[in-house]
Design an enzyme around this catalytic site. Sequence first.
Site, PDB file in Angstrom:
ATOM      1  N   GLU A   1      -3.187  -2.900  -7.131  1.00  0.00           N
ATOM      2  CA  GLU A   1      -3.598  -4.060  -6.322  1.00  0.00           C
ATOM      3  C   GLU A   1      -2.677  -4.069  -5.119  1.00  0.00           C
ATOM      4  OE1 GLU A   1      -6.083  -6.028  -6.958  1.00  0.00           O
ATOM      5  OE2 GLU A   1      -6.463  -5.918  -9.098  1.00  0.00           O
TER       6      GLU A   1
ATOM      7  N   CYS B   1      -1.580 -11.624  -0.601  1.00  0.00           N
ATOM      8  CA  CYS B   1      -2.280 -10.375  -0.293  1.00  0.00           C
ATOM      9  C   CYS B   1      -3.667 -10.649   0.283  1.00  0.00           C
ATOM     10  CB  CYS B   1      -2.389  -9.532  -1.549  1.00  0.00           C
ATOM     11  SG  CYS B   1      -2.994 -10.492  -2.938  1.00  0.00           S
TER      12      CYS B   1
ATOM     13  N   GLU C   1      -0.673  -5.896   7.956  1.00  0.00           N
ATOM     14  CA  GLU C   1      -0.371  -7.062   7.142  1.00  0.00           C
ATOM     15  C   GLU C   1       0.993  -7.616   7.562  1.00  0.00           C
ATOM     16  OE1 GLU C   1       0.372  -6.256   2.958  1.00  0.00           O
ATOM     17  OE2 GLU C   1      -0.958  -7.918   2.454  1.00  0.00           O
TER      18      GLU C   1
ATOM     19  N   GLY D   1       2.159   1.779  -3.467  1.00  0.00           N
ATOM     20  CA  GLY D   1       0.987   2.105  -4.290  1.00  0.00           C
ATOM     21  C   GLY D   1       0.586   3.564  -4.129  1.00  0.00           C
TER      22      GLY D   1
ATOM     23  N   THR E   1       0.834  -1.202   0.000  1.00  0.00           N
ATOM     24  CA  THR E   1       0.000   0.000   0.000  1.00  0.00           C
ATOM     25  C   THR E   1       0.872   1.256   0.000  1.00  0.00           C
ATOM     26  OG1 THR E   1      -1.826  -1.181   1.004  1.00  0.00           O
ATOM     27  CG2 THR E   1      -1.830   1.208   1.284  1.00  0.00           C
TER      28      THR E   1
HETATM   29  P1  TAP Z   1       6.493  -3.589  -2.732  1.00  0.00           P
HETATM   30  O1  TAP Z   1       7.658  -3.350  -1.867  1.00  0.00           O
HETATM   31  O2  TAP Z   1       5.464  -2.542  -2.846  1.00  0.00           O
HETATM   32  O3  TAP Z   1       7.078  -3.944  -4.169  1.00  0.00           O
HETATM   33  C1  TAP Z   1       6.273  -4.242  -5.282  1.00  0.00           C
HETATM   34  C2  TAP Z   1       7.046  -3.917  -6.540  1.00  0.00           C
HETATM   35  O4  TAP Z   1       7.236  -2.505  -6.628  1.00  0.00           O
HETATM   36  C3  TAP Z   1       8.427  -4.520  -6.602  1.00  0.00           C
HETATM   37  O5  TAP Z   1       8.723  -4.877  -7.929  1.00  0.00           O
HETATM   38  C4  TAP Z   1       9.297  -3.371  -6.128  1.00  0.00           C
HETATM   39  O6  TAP Z   1      10.621  -3.506  -6.484  1.00  0.00           O
HETATM   40  C5  TAP Z   1       8.609  -2.206  -6.792  1.00  0.00           C
HETATM   41  N1  TAP Z   1       8.863  -0.910  -6.193  1.00  0.00           N
HETATM   42  C6  TAP Z   1       9.376  -0.613  -4.972  1.00  0.00           C
HETATM   43  N2  TAP Z   1       9.412   0.739  -4.799  1.00  0.00           N
HETATM   44  C7  TAP Z   1       8.903   1.296  -5.912  1.00  0.00           C
HETATM   45  C8  TAP Z   1       8.657   2.643  -6.344  1.00  0.00           C
HETATM   46  N3  TAP Z   1       8.927   3.688  -5.559  1.00  0.00           N
HETATM   47  N4  TAP Z   1       8.108   2.856  -7.552  1.00  0.00           N
HETATM   48  C9  TAP Z   1       7.782   1.811  -8.354  1.00  0.00           C
HETATM   49  N5  TAP Z   1       7.996   0.520  -8.014  1.00  0.00           N
HETATM   50  C10 TAP Z   1       8.555   0.259  -6.811  1.00  0.00           C
HETATM   51  O7  TAP Z   1       5.707  -4.896  -2.326  1.00  0.00           O
HETATM   52  P2  TAP Z   1       6.320  -6.341  -2.073  1.00  0.00           P
HETATM   53  O8  TAP Z   1       6.912  -6.343  -0.732  1.00  0.00           O
HETATM   54  O9  TAP Z   1       7.130  -6.777  -3.232  1.00  0.00           O
HETATM   55  O10 TAP Z   1       4.985  -7.236  -2.120  1.00  0.00           O
HETATM   56  C11 TAP Z   1       4.200  -7.447  -1.039  1.00  0.00           C
HETATM   57  C12 TAP Z   1       2.966  -6.577  -1.084  1.00  0.00           C
HETATM   58  O11 TAP Z   1       2.239  -6.799  -2.280  1.00  0.00           O
HETATM   59  C13 TAP Z   1       1.989  -6.900   0.028  1.00  0.00           C
HETATM   60  O12 TAP Z   1       1.545  -5.732   0.629  1.00  0.00           O
HETATM   61  C14 TAP Z   1       0.861  -7.608  -0.684  1.00  0.00           C
HETATM   62  O13 TAP Z   1      -0.372  -7.529  -0.038  1.00  0.00           O
HETATM   63  C15 TAP Z   1       0.853  -6.961  -1.993  1.00  0.00           C
HETATM   64  N6  TAP Z   1       0.226  -7.825  -2.988  1.00  0.00           N
HETATM   65  C16 TAP Z   1      -1.017  -7.463  -3.412  1.00  0.00           C
HETATM   66  C17 TAP Z   1      -1.665  -8.260  -4.330  1.00  0.00           C
HETATM   67  C18 TAP Z   1      -3.012  -7.848  -4.781  1.00  0.00           C
HETATM   68  S1  TAP Z   1      -3.594  -8.566  -6.089  1.00  0.00           S
HETATM   69  N7  TAP Z   1      -3.716  -6.956  -4.159  1.00  0.00           N
HETATM   70  C19 TAP Z   1      -1.060  -9.403  -4.836  1.00  0.00           C
HETATM   71  C20 TAP Z   1       0.205  -9.735  -4.385  1.00  0.00           C
HETATM   72  C21 TAP Z   1       0.844  -8.907  -3.455  1.00  0.00           C
HETATM   73  P3  TAP Z   1      11.588  -4.351  -5.505  1.00  0.00           P
HETATM   74  O14 TAP Z   1      10.957  -5.646  -5.206  1.00  0.00           O
HETATM   75  O15 TAP Z   1      12.794  -4.532  -6.263  1.00  0.00           O
HETATM   76  O16 TAP Z   1      11.723  -3.513  -4.290  1.00  0.00           O
END
Ligand code: TAP
Length: 478
Positions: free
Chosen positions: A258, A292, A389, A241, A238
């Site tokens: 998402e 998620c 979370e 996002g 979030t």
């Molecule tokens: P984030 O840290 O938000 O990373 C998601 C993606 O964004 C990664 O590829 C990340 O790169 C990139 N990113 C990081 N900072 C950014 C920026 N300032 N601008 C653009 N892109 C950037 O999330 P995460 O830890 O990988 O994933 C877990 C989260 O995803 C949880 O909160 C989970 O609930 C959510 N999630 C949601 C869904 C749906 S469908 N709602 C599905 C799956 C996961 P790096 O990984 O290289 O940092």
Amino acid sequence: MSRFEYAPAPESRAIVDIKSSYGLFVNGQFIEATDGKPFKTVSPASEEVLAEVSEAGPADVDKAVKAARKAFDKVWGPMSGKDRAKYLFRIARLIQERSRELAVLESLDNGKPIRESRDVDIPLVAAHFFYYAGWADKLEYAGVGDDPQPWGVAGQVIPWNFPMLMLAWKIAPALAAGNTVVLKPAETTPLTALAFAEICQQADLPPGVVNIVTGAGRTGQALVEHPDVDKVAFTGSTDVGRAIAKSVAGTHKAVTLELGGKAANIVFEDAPIDQTIEGIVNGIFFNQGHVCCAGSRLLVQESVYDEVLARLKRRMGTLRVGDPLDKNTDIGAINSAAQLAKIRELSQIGEDEGAERWSPDCELPANGYWFPPTVFTGVSQAHRIAREEIFGPVLSVLTFRTPAEAVEKANNTPFGLSAGIWTEKGSRILWMANQLRAGVVWANTFNRFDPTSPFGGYKESGYGREGGRHGLEAYLAH
Ligand code: TAP
């Protein structure tokens, strides 16, 4: 808790051919990054370095966006839906052919049990491409008018929990709708996206239609902020996002987000108990809880609380934690040291705030990142483990007396992604489903996915839907 030496199952490891280094996939070719340092991707189960991967900086991202723009203008945009469908069907079949290899690669890079990557992730990836291939020549029925048009270039950023499935959720509808894409996988799980790039080559997909730029947050930021990206699709936390929504505000870009969740899994006293226990376990321990929509808040009706807890703990005692490549493993490795630290920190906060923590006695491997299945009881709504979370195999249990109280507690969260209901009463399911502020509501099941069903959240879980006809809408200008 005792520890043992982890050694990956050798027979499965042999079916993947991981290169020592990977470039970026731009305009149909793997190329060296000019603008960033390579980084290593490791197996979270062993800490073994799997490969070195290029980091795309802003100049590389620019190259990828230019390739995508050219492919959109010259090839993919003008192509008929019928012809686009042929490529998507071809990609889907290649994914099926390479499914064993892709499943092993996913489990190695991500840490998830092979049973899940083999039976859930990769079959769903193929299913998404088949499903959206079928839509490519029927876009006038997508619900956005008689003459639906693609946005142009889509910039897509995905997380590490379902690396290839999130790629499929993003790329399949985008291409079916006639967009070209630049996708950035998560830093810790780039390998299946790079294998997908090879599949695009095998399928003879025209150069530039799909581009994969690996890297960390800075790469993602360069992509979503690129002025020639028309549509941004993001799945992740979030916080990120929110930053993305701010950065695209006031631009021409269309956005879908998402984000996170804190789903309530609600058990009524008349619930079928065996099925319910399996549903609770699947709800929170599937994919180590890196989901998620995980059922991370269990709401149990007071009258059955003792029985549910006793049976849940007994079942948790049978879960096997360990080698992701072993077919008997139920809970694999935590994806990264950083995520493990976050799970540990929030679990400690749970204890400090007075909740009672319990895990079965289980052996954890000595190297790699692991966390045992854990349940917290005596949790109140004010506790951080009930509100935030955790994104790990940690369940917080609360109780309720009446359906109205269950609804109130379930909705008492800034998120609104999913919820589960366990009861024999159909009328109660319908009533509850109407009351719950969650994008997806499962009844007597949990964590079930299908390419035909839309998926997405309310409130801080984001906006827009992926999957089904609604998932196409996000990639069509209207
Ligand atoms: P984030 O840290 O938000 O990373 C998601 C993606 O964004 C990664 O590829 C990340 O790169 C990139 N990113 C990081 N900072 C950014 C920026 N300032 N601008 C653009 N892109 C950037 O999330 P995460 O830890 O990988 O994933 C877990 C989260 O995803 C949880 O909160 C989970 O609930 C959510 N999630 C949601 C869904 C749906 S469908 N709602 C599905 C799956 C996961 P790096 O990984 O290289 O940092």
